[in-house]
Enzyme design. Structure first.
Site, mmCIF file in Angstrom:
data_model
loop_
_atom_site.group_PDB
_atom_site.id
_atom_site.type_symbol
_atom_site.label_atom_id
_atom_site.label_comp_id
_atom_site.label_asym_id
_atom_site.label_seq_id
_atom_site.Cartn_x
_atom_site.Cartn_y
_atom_site.Cartn_z
ATOM 1 N N LYS A 34 0.981 -1.214 -0.012
ATOM 2 C CA LYS A 34 0.019 -0.097 0.036
ATOM 3 C C LYS A 34 0.929 1.335 -0.002
ATOM 4 O O LYS A 34 1.953 1.102 0.231
ATOM 5 C CB LYS A 34 -1.006 0.038 1.112
ATOM 6 C CG LYS A 34 -0.032 0.168 2.383
ATOM 7 C CD LYS A 34 -0.939 -0.180 3.621
ATOM 8 C CE LYS A 34 -0.411 -0.247 5.045
ATOM 9 N NZ LYS A 34 -1.273 -0.521 6.176
ATOM 10 N N TYR A 246 15.020 30.390 3.371
ATOM 11 C CA TYR A 246 13.679 30.621 3.375
ATOM 12 C C TYR A 246 13.776 31.444 4.919
ATOM 13 O O TYR A 246 14.210 30.413 5.770
ATOM 14 C CB TYR A 246 12.728 30.117 3.272
ATOM 15 C CG TYR A 246 12.204 29.849 2.005
ATOM 16 C CD1 TYR A 246 11.661 30.932 0.944
ATOM 17 C CD2 TYR A 246 12.236 28.796 1.218
ATOM 18 C CE1 TYR A 246 11.329 30.821 -0.047
ATOM 19 C CE2 TYR A 246 11.927 28.563 -0.106
ATOM 20 C CZ TYR A 246 11.447 29.757 -0.622
ATOM 21 O OH TYR A 246 10.981 29.419 -1.929
HETATM 22 C C1 LIG Z 1 -0.344 -1.544 6.880
HETATM 23 C C2 LIG Z 1 -0.831 -2.464 7.177
HETATM 24 C C3 LIG Z 1 -0.071 -3.895 7.449
HETATM 25 C C4 LIG Z 1 1.590 -3.796 7.567
HETATM 26 O O1 LIG Z 1 1.859 -3.174 8.630
HETATM 27 P P1 LIG Z 1 3.668 -2.766 9.080
HETATM 28 O O2 LIG Z 1 3.595 -2.456 10.208
HETATM 29 O O3 LIG Z 1 4.225 -2.076 7.792
HETATM 30 O O4 LIG Z 1 4.063 -4.005 8.747
HETATM 31 C C5 LIG Z 1 -0.477 -5.256 7.863
HETATM 32 N N1 LIG Z 1 -2.203 -5.280 7.915
HETATM 33 C C6 LIG Z 1 -2.969 -4.226 7.726
HETATM 34 C C7 LIG Z 1 -4.333 -4.387 7.565
HETATM 35 C C8 LIG Z 1 -2.226 -2.865 7.586
HETATM 36 O O5 LIG Z 1 -3.318 -1.881 7.005
#
Ligand SMILES: *Cc1c(COP(=O)(O)O)cnc(C)c1O
Length: 359
Positions: A34, A246
């Site tokens: 994701k 800046y």
């Molecule tokens: C993002 C997510 C993960 C992965 O989590 P990490 O801490 O990056 O390993 C696993 N399960 C779900 C439902 C998530 O949303």
């Protein structure tokens, strides 16, 4: 390095991380891609892992799943976000596996599937204590029956840990609840629970991992896979009283050297971070003044050529690594990683060779 700035992703590191996690899990390790694989680039990473035999991936949204399909990824793609009824049709058409937390969504999925002549498949999300999405764990069995009665083929059942790395007792409570759910529902489903810290700190069977796959958890033999390299576009010596950037917040003592690097907060460096970059000889160069949208000025011990290469973000856990940048900004490594933008060209390397180039 042919560009003045680029992002490098070491697929070898990613593969090693995957193997380390696989050796720790008792079952399957599902890569979580994701948010563009936490800024690392979902498509090249999915393609690479698929070529290495990984058959199942997870993303958060329909658009992320669509991007994988359009990029030729054939494996199973699980949508972690709870399915909204509006998304049922496209999820079916793209052959993505949605997550169900409501009967409304299950009904929409079954209806659309019937209309399209497709099989509705899904994973059931069970809430074991996070209170965000999922059917309440005490009602998992009636929920499963109701979803199956609609004609949906439930292939997996999962839950998510709320406190991995923060509250071990609550992790154990969630695990105990999930085990009870599994006993009630019986075998024949793909059960998965732990995330990165859940697996690393507590072990696990089938797990979904993001952060650890990208090597952003120190202390378990994992290696960060990403670094950002840049060549200076200007190098100069400051006079006493010169103000930099800046707000003019950096005021020169006089005599120090400054390099301007063509990477800024639009590329993902966290604005407001008083971080460090690694100079061409490995020296620590502090950010001098504020990070701009497209440029960052750093203090140098001496002059360097415009061909010199700085490691703006290094692939390690030292003071120039992504975790240090997150700490310098007072935020999570997740947040810095997901804000890495796609603006810089990217090179995906394997054994020193370019495996894929983007941009
Ligand atoms: C993002 C997510 C993960 C992965 O989590 P990490 O801490 O990056 O390993 C696993 N399960 C779900 C439902 C998530 O949303």
């Amino acid at each position: 390095m042919e560009a003045r700035a680029l992002v490098e992703v070491d697929l070898g590191a990613l593969e090693e991380n995957y193997r380390l996690l696989k050796a720790r899990a008792r079952g399957e390790v599902v890569p979580v891609l994701k948010a563009d694989a936490y800024g690392h680039g979902a498509l090249p990473i999915a393609r690479f892992l698929e070529a290495r035999g990984v058959a199942r991936f997870a993303v958060a949204t329909l658009a992320e799943g669509r991007a994988l399909r359009e990029g030729g990824v054939k494996g199973e793609v699980l949508l972690l976000g709870s399915l909204h009824p509006l998304e049922a049709e496209e999820a079916l058409r793209l052959g993505l596996v949605p997550t169900l937390s409501t009967l409304e969504a299950a009904r929409a999925l079954a209806q659309r599937a019937r209309a399209l002549g497709l099989t509705p498949r899904a994973h059931l999300k069970v809430d074991t204590g996070m209170n965000r999405v999922g059917f309440p764990w005490e009602e998992a069995l009636p929920a499963l029956k109701a979803v199956e009665a609609l004609g949906v083929r439930v292939e997996g059942v999962y839950s998510h840990l709320a406190t991995a790395g923060e509250d071990a007792a609550f992790v154990e409570l969630q695990r105990a609840r999930f085990l009870e759910v599994r006993r009630a529902l019986g075998e024949g489903y793909f059960y998965h629970l732990e995330n990165s810290l859940g697996l690393l700190l507590h072990g696990g069977e089938n797990v979904r991992v993001g952060l650890a796959l990208y090597g952003l958890v120190p202390g378990f033999g994992l290696r960060p896979a990403l670094r950002i390299l840049a060549r200076p576009t200007l190098v100069k010596r400051l006079r006493p009283g010169d103000r930099v950037g800046y707000g003019g917040v950096y005021v020169a003592r006089g005599g120090e050297w400054l390099a301007t690097l063509p990477v800024g907060y639009a590329d993902g460096l966290p604005w407001g971070a008083v971080g460090f970059v690694k100079g061409p000889s490995g020296e620590l160069c502090p950010v001098a003044g504020r990070i701009s949208m497209d440029q960052t000025t750093v203090a140098l011990p001496g002059p360097v050529e415009l061909s010199a290469v700085f490691e703006v973000v290094s692939a390690d856990f030292g003071p120039t690594g992504l975790l240090a940048w997150a700490e310098a900004r007072g935020t999570l490594p997740y947040e810095v990683a997901v804000h890495l933008s796609k603006r810089l060209p990217r090179r995906y390397l394997l054994g020193g060779e370019v495996w894929e180039a983007v941009g």
